[in-house]
Scaffold this motif. Structure first.
Motif, PDB file in Angstrom:
ATOM      1  N   ARG A 161      -9.178  37.784  11.545  1.00 34.77           N
ATOM      2  CA  ARG A 161      -8.143  38.492  11.005  1.00 34.77           C
ATOM      3  C   ARG A 161      -7.788  40.121  11.404  1.00 34.77           C
ATOM      4  O   ARG A 161      -7.617  40.887  10.481  1.00 34.77           O
TER       5      ARG A 161
ATOM      6  N   GLU B  73      -6.120  42.552  14.075  1.00 35.93           N
ATOM      7  CA  GLU B  73      -4.827  42.280  14.610  1.00 35.93           C
ATOM      8  C   GLU B  73      -4.953  42.827  16.192  1.00 35.93           C
ATOM      9  O   GLU B  73      -4.196  42.611  16.719  1.00 35.93           O
TER      10      GLU B  73
ATOM     11  N   ASP C 273      -4.787  39.693  17.985  1.00 34.62           N
ATOM     12  CA  ASP C 273      -3.326  39.246  18.067  1.00 34.62           C
ATOM     13  C   ASP C 273      -2.745  39.946  19.118  1.00 34.62           C
ATOM     14  O   ASP C 273      -1.912  39.344  20.110  1.00 34.62           O
TER      15      ASP C 273
ATOM     16  N   ALA D  19       1.926  39.456   9.700  1.00 33.87           N
ATOM     17  CA  ALA D  19       0.649  38.760   9.804  1.00 33.87           C
ATOM     18  C   ALA D  19       1.279  37.188   9.843  1.00 33.87           C
ATOM     19  O   ALA D  19       0.398  36.373  10.373  1.00 33.87           O
TER      20      ALA D  19
ATOM     21  N   ARG E  61      -0.105  34.605  12.681  1.00 37.48           N
ATOM     22  CA  ARG E  61      -0.758  33.381  12.554  1.00 37.48           C
ATOM     23  C   ARG E  61      -0.118  32.233  13.161  1.00 37.48           C
ATOM     24  O   ARG E  61      -0.869  31.289  13.573  1.00 37.48           O
TER      25      ARG E  61
END
Length: 190
Positions: free
Chosen positions: A109, A111, A114, A177, A181
């Motif tokens: 989780r 960032e 990502d 978020a 995901r």
């Protein structure tokens, strides 16, 4: 007279602006994903590495287009493979990084994973576009057609569509978020 930081319009813009990641040590940079995500600072060795890379690229271009002998069957058009094949490998590598970074994002989780996945999807989409273009140029001169529905060509086009959809998902969902995901799951499954 009000200063720029006290003007109400600037205060509203500052509140609406997304928060930037500040790495440990307090240094924030807008130079790139790696600078922001990992608190990276430039050193003289990097400039030397950049110069060596530029020299290597120029040497490779010279070797591919001037030094290498002419291929007997395909002729001069074969030289496009000196560009086409490395670009194809880099596009596949970028998409592999999307896969790995998406798994790490769902696990940690964080960032930064990502961001890494998003950046590699963009790089992979650009390189896959270049692969399709250079392959079509070669195909026109060798096969006489810009496109042949061969399995490799079709799967590469499918890969391009998959990652264009990934980028559309990222653009549509924004930097939330939930969007990260969703894109991570899509990046793993595709």
């Amino acid at each position: 007279m009000q200063s720029a930081t006290q003007h109400p319009a600037h205060k509203a813009a500052a509140k609406a602006a997304p928060m930037e990641y500040t790495p440990p040590g307090g240094r924030s940079s807008a130079a790139g994903v790696f600078d922001v995500a990992w608190g990276y600072t430039r050193r003289y060795g990097e400039y030397a590495l950049g110069a060596a890379t530029l020299l290597g690229i120029l040497l490779t271009i010279w070797a591919a287009f001037i030094y290498a002998p002419r291929e007997l069957v395909e002729g001069e058009v074969q030289r496009i493979f000196y560009v086409h094949v490395p670009i194809a490998w880099l596009s596949y590598l970028a998409f592999f990084f999307v896969f790995v970074a998406s798994i790490l994002y769902l696990w940690r989780r964080d960032e930064r994973w990502d961001w890494f996945a998003r950046a590699n999807a963009e790089i992979g989409a650009v390189f896959t576009t270049l692969v399709l273009i250079t392959g079509s140029i070669w195909g026109k001169s060798f096969w006489g057609a810009w496109w042949v529905w061969d399995a490799r060509l079709t799967t590469t086009l499918g890969l391009w569509f998959i990652y264009v959809v990934y980028l559309v998902i990222r653009s549509y969902t924004g930097r939330t978020a939930k969007g990260a995901r969703f894109a991570a799951v899509y990046g793993i499954l595709s």
